[in-house]
Write an enzyme that holds these catalytic residues in place. Structure first.
Site, PDB file in Angstrom:
ATOM      1  N   HIS A   1       0.820  -1.204   0.000  1.00 32.57           N
ATOM      2  CA  HIS A   1       0.000   0.000   0.000  1.00 32.57           C
ATOM      3  C   HIS A   1       0.859   1.260   0.000  1.00 32.57           C
ATOM      4  CE1 HIS A   1      -3.761  -2.200   1.848  1.00 32.57           C
ATOM      5  NE2 HIS A   1      -3.552  -2.524   0.596  1.00 32.57           N
TER       6      HIS A   1
ATOM      7  N   ASN B   1      -7.349   0.437   2.797  1.00 36.38           N
ATOM      8  CA  ASN B   1      -6.893   0.061   1.466  1.00 36.38           C
ATOM      9  C   ASN B   1      -6.991   1.263   0.534  1.00 36.38           C
ATOM     10  OD1 ASN B   1      -8.927  -1.840   2.834  1.00 36.38           O
ATOM     11  ND2 ASN B   1      -7.449  -3.252   1.936  1.00 36.38           N
TER      12      ASN B   1
END
Lengths: 498, 498, 498, 498
Positions: C430, C473
């Site tokens: 990420h 996310n």
């Protein structure tokens, strides 16, 4: 005194951890413990190896490895897989951590010895074991960890120094002397009344033909030199071979009261290791309490990135059993049969957390002997465990694990590889109850004097005598029981003389 | 006599493998050996752990773990990583395999002792070590393995029983007594002229101020009780602390001849374990030589799928060094610091193959001491290795590996996990040459009498004295050298008396 | 569109987890992910192997393995060791978990897009990604885990179903269709205006010679068939190769604003797996909500010891980011490049806990390119990471770990081997910030329209555009940003046409 | 054409190893293979975990993990544990090594196709598979390894280049194109007569009600979208799902001749990896044959300690089956589901040795289906293996292992961790015989035309058709058989038309 193991030290019963070598390199002592501990009941393994050469011998299809040392009667799910015995004079003297806290009242509710008397006996036991709480007060790490936990957990948890049977050497305070049997019987090797038979198996006790309430003799085999039996007669017989071999010998002597091997409890054990937080480590630099030691260390080792002297003693901190948190906690750094630190972490910043959880007393939790005529590698009836944890035990264990992770996160981060986990059943090596004392012969093996019900001159000793569910280390309690038993033994001896 | 380690047995110097416990469960002895062996030179490890909690303390970027016990001067590629010392009275008495073959002529070409005399000394050494070759002749497996290899390899290879310092107990032939220092000096504990100082570090020897060719005293520190120094004066000083600590003490005493620590050789070691072929195992059933033993076993254990008694002694077979196959081979089953069998294989069908390869003598192969003032954990100058194998060594090792796989495939299939492999350098624990004897002081440390060149009363002992490239076990050779040295010591003592 | 990887599915950009095979056996998909993820920066390993045959080739002493694929400039301590790229058309479509929660306000404070507009864009992104929260509502396990956590953690934590880009198949509800690029661009393979170049490396963008504020062409190499370069001219250029390869291509095109590769954030990731408590599992039997499903299952499989249908969908539960607990939590069961369950546990009782922690924005946390002319295995400038966590990050991570162990202990016991641990830096995959959008060209790479500062026709896309520290996310956020950018692209195209 | 797996490439049936990504980083392809291979028969594991929290759910005592995917009927000792199927269009196209040697005469004695005809068919198969032996002739390593083995083993062993279905790309010779189904049927996706049903299970074939010697239809289930069945009628039915799923489908269609699944053979596989000797590596420098390549490499990479270009193709060497050494040998470097090199060794000096040993044909070596109604995870009758190696097989394997260690020691030293070992049964993925062709319906399933005995329009294909014990890779042989079968299929189609 007959002992199945060898005398592995010139001083009878001395603690092996007293060696300079192991106090300097505690990781290596892990191997010594592993070498000394012999698992009690190991289910046979599958013997099929899928990558073995087709030409090599292999057992019949579906066979398990059935050779001496494996127990074909053991179900894995009820096993205490990590339960082990030492076969050495002064057996515990390799792996005993010497932790000797006073048990909480809830850990001694079933003991038939009156509460006040038991209290006194526990104090006498502590004296004999030389239990102290101040032998690590010079340690930076000990003080840091203790204070941090006291601040974080508050006064109700009673965080304190761990009571240990240990004495810091006055001449050379780098080392300590751990309590072991030699601490108590320090003159036995020179006492002409004392004889030690080593590598000698006490096979069975024989009833006195003239008195069914007395033992008349002991059959002992010299395992090593001759494999011959000798027969020893005595006024009093004391069986103290640990919580499994004591009932094993009684069973093999055909002394099999209903409670023998039953009401077995073993503690659950959760474990992790942490690396202290940077914050805590850096707080050492500016703590006036540590200043002198830190300055001296950094003068000698200016490039050391840590403000902790290389010989700073390890922390030895206790979080005691409380009603609200009914488990016993050791926050320390020590050698067990597991938990070596390895090459990647500086051992000065690693702390071990061991949480011991009690187990409810259940009659069906038990050890049996000699099922299907199985024998252990010494030719005695093989022990088989039937031990599971109750739903209440499981709940308590779950809360204990939650508490351990909380305590761990206060101190640091988990050491990779030593994450919070339950250890294999039996690893606490704290089995109790198998020869429990009590007033009712229906539910106990011996009376409050540790005398086996129905016998005049047969006594038992060791953790098996403890009738309670305990979380703390059992040695001090079983010693308290033994002190009362010893007085009763003396009475017998006196009366015999008369 | 001063020893840095503790006395870990009531009998001074006894072999720990004599314990009943370990003869019954040899896998567990692996741990004892691991606990006793302390690595000599361990390069520091990277201390970065990528999965450690961000809050936990970690060393500076790129740092290695620099704490006592690690050697910052050691290059991994020239290390003898598995080289280790024992710090115990009678040190070898945990890990010594007691294998004592007579060295081949090619293994004793540089020895300054005349060939005939050396031959006699080697025989005397064998006598003192109680070396025998017939103590496993009752073993089915021993005979089976020996015969199979003799048939497969032919007479030129000289396959035979391994000469071992061992005596099978007459009273109880299940057990043996392994030779150790107590075998030779069996009366020292009772001899009033003998004093043993344990956990005492001999720090340095001091020259006699009145005689530069003599040692005048030894500075010894009581490591445990007081950390104080004592000063011992003697007529003769013998340094025999193993092939690394002997030159270490000389170096620390400022006795540093050019050859000290040089001409170091260590044997390569290749290893595998095999599971005997089904064919060989099944041949036991019909072999008249084994019939009686097999029948008795199957009568007792009719369900055992193997025709081998549980207490059948292990094989102990030698393939000796030959000019065409210049390596020493042990085909046996024994406990080392590695090689336990584990739960999946029946240990009765497992055989160990150990092949020892010699190393050319190269002046630059050496151990140094105290580089950059580094100290070991006992405060002595840290040993650092500079040892590599030559191109000829590498070729020979390659041929040895090929030979090992051939021998292995004759006997069985590789035990999964114990595939044919070279072990880490140093694992043979057969370092020689570091205080080699010789006539030329330029290339040796001591003379043929083991007397250090230039000194009247300073002698050295141990494998470091061996000046040759050997493949077989060195103990018998270093003992032969020591016997000659002992005679010279007596001469000195006599002359002093006069 | 040019893509360096191959098209590994007949449908351009489809999610590989849509295969029946992997939905039936999710453990096996772990391998697919591993095969697809290529680590970005791997420091060279020591090449010394201590047990290699002496005759075998080995590198110079002290050498590291310096071959293509290893980055000699990477310091381990500042690496994102588990950071990886996929080289596949529709890259994320192997490992993307499709989790798409709406970011908390604290996760979008630096975004230059006005709050209300961003909110709308996030909603549009959710629509396009087909984000839903009800696709697991038929699952017993999902409802059980969600309810248990809601009860235990209270309403403030907002425990709910995880918003996922997923659609349960109507024809065959055993399977689901995971959102991937094909969900959005479902007609591209048939659109004549669309050309996909696979296994084609976009090497660099060239400035338009007639306009320094425009890109005039792209140099693209056909890696496979010819290794030849082609030159592509377009009206607009969009670089969207992930948070590392996007700045890599800009850097290689000599477009190197100060912010390029800087302000990099990566989330910390803590992980464990638990086995549900017996209590929770047994509560299923009597829960009327589950009765019908349980009865049907037990009718078919009366010997199954679990009341959970074999095809019961996995739990997919969210504990969202909150100010007091600033981390994003997924309590589910899914395939990553780690975390397969293995043969010992019934996967129906195993639940994964993944906690994602945000990282403070620090200018010096960055990725650099081409240091010392190093290249990656595709011949592009090698990326090197300089990323560490701040003291505040570390504190937050410590609290997050404590929270994870608490949540875990509510649900069950740790699956042995999957204990609570921080995963290697970069494993969250990420990374954000490396081409961050912002109004100030001094601290950002592109403007609120994702147009690179100083260029008319150059746009960037992907997680690198996110300027904030996020815990959840990032896909939905980067898609929201891209939607605004797409509108700007259309403007450019329209104006060009005009 | 119906296929149970998905189409994982835009080109129907293309070899996944053709991706640039994997040719550059072959270790990563190991994961792709692992992801594609699904084990056929996995015995259930013990589900007891001794360190699981007591509160966590666990199965009944003594239970095995009985969930879909495990085969409760499988005995470990007779399993082909590593046998696996791929469920992908063009299944072998992930793991197929493309090795296609011509089988030795001893490997085709039972084939009912006349020898001369079979010879021609094998040649045609090689043509279609584009088998070549010269595609690695530019490789330094290939030539070095081949020449070294030719010199060491002598001309009788026939060491040569491995015949491979591979074509080096002319445009970019760094990469190759591996043969797969797309090589042969390159136009099917555009052929309007061809329909591919993916993720569709052929459940069973139905007899033609009007003709017991014909198949009248196939029941096919759409596994993914609808879970519905469709019914397909055809003139000819060809079952070619691999050596296990082909008999599985026949069995499920109630076509169960006595030979079905019997006479199963699988090759043993021994494996090791070596690091080339320093001597061999250094010989490259002075070899005029390599001079130009070495010079160019060292000019570009003067610090590389190896004289081998980074993109030097791997070796691909064959030691063919001979009567005296009846095994097939590949000395090469390739990705399998095991055998990645890891970070410590330079892959340019690592060589893989794979030795394939034949297995005697035994009627009782077999695969059965659906015992106790067990199903595989696709709902088909679960396959169970009953396969063991005969005494002759074991002897031959032992000789093969000895040969492998000899060949290995010629080339280098064992790569630590990849020691010489037998791999798990089934790993060769070369099962044959389960639908063997032959003239006698009592001992075969199909005739020389691959037509199932007793049926007019039912044909089988794949390795299961091979009736012989083979050691070499079976693809070329089964393709030769299929070519003859295809001609017969055409005959049927023609006759139907008429």
């Amino acid at each position: 005194m007959a002992e199945i193991g060898a005398q592995n030290d010139p001083i009878v019963g001395a603690h092996h951890k007293n060696n300079v070598k192991y106090q300097r390199d505690i990781d290596q002592f892990v191997n010594v413990i592993k070498g000394a501990l012999q698992p009690i009941s190991v289910p046979p393994a599958d013997s099929y190896m899928s990558t073995l050469a087709p030409a090599a011998w292999s057992g019949p299809h579906g066979s398990k490895l059935l050779i001496p040392g494996y127990n074909p009667n053991q179900v894995p799910e009820t096993n205490l897989r990590s339960s082990a015995v030492t076969r050495t004079v002064g057996g515990m003297a390799t792996h005993w951590t010497c932790s000797s806290p006073k048990p909480h009242e809830e850990e001694r509710v079933l003991n038939p010895i009156p509460a006040a008397e038991l209290d006194q006996l526990l104090d006498r036991a502590a004296d004999l074991l030389k239990v102290k709480t101040d032998q690590y007060d010079t340690s930076i790490r000990h003080r840091l960890v203790k204070k941090t936990l006291q601040d974080a957990l508050g006064p109700d948890r009673g965080v304190d120094s761990l009571p240990l049977g240990v004495t810091r050497n006055t001449g050379n305070p780098e080392f300590v002397t751990w309590t072991a049997t030699d601490t108590i019987f320090d003159k036995w090797s020179s006492d002409p009344r004392f004889t030690l038979l080593t590598e000698s198996r006490v096979t069975e006790l024989h009833a006195d033909p003239s008195n069914t309430e007395a033992i008349g003799g002991a059959l002992i085999r010299d395992l090593k030199s001759t494999n011959d039996d000798i027969y020893v007669k005595a006024k009093v017989y004391i069986v103290a071979c640990g919580a499994v071999c004591t009932p094993q010998l009684l069973w093999n002597s055909n002394i099999r009261p209903d409670a023998l091997g039953r009401y077995l409890t073993e503690q659950s054990l959760s474990f992790c290791q942490i690396v202290l937080t940077k914050k805590l480590v850096e707080s050492i630099y500016n703590n006036p309490e540590f200043k002198e030691q830190v300055d001296e260390h950094l003068r000698k080792h200016p490039n050391d990135p840590l403000p902790i002297p290389y010989k700073d003693p390890e922390p030895q901190v206790l979080i005691p059993y409380k009603s609200a948190t009914p488990w016993h906690v050791q926050v320390h750094r020590d050698a067990f049969s597991y938990g070596d630190v390895g090459p990647k972490a500086d051992p000065r910043v690693v702390v071990d957390l061991r949480f011991f959880g009690k187990g409810e007393i259940v009659k069906e939790n038990r050890v049996t002997f000699g099922e299907n005529d199985a024998q252990d590698i010494y030719g005695m009836p093989q022990a088989t465990f039937y031990v599971t944890r109750t739903a209440d035990d499981a709940d308590r264990d779950q809360r204990m694990m939650q508490d351990m992770t909380t305590v761990a996160n206060v101190l640091g981060g988990f050491l990779p590889g030593s994450y919070p986990q339950f250890m294999e059943p039996g690893l606490a090596l704290h089995i109790t109850g198998t020869t429990r004392i009590g007033n009712d012969p229906a539910t106990s093996v011996a009376d409050a004097n540790s005398r086996v019900h129905g016998f005049q001159n047969l006594f038992v000793g060791g953790n098996g005598c403890i009738p309670d569910a305990t979380a703390c280390n059992p040695t001090r309690t079983s010693m308290a029981i033994a002190l009362k038993g010893a007085a009763a033994v003396l009475e017998v001896l006196k009366s015999k003389k008369a």
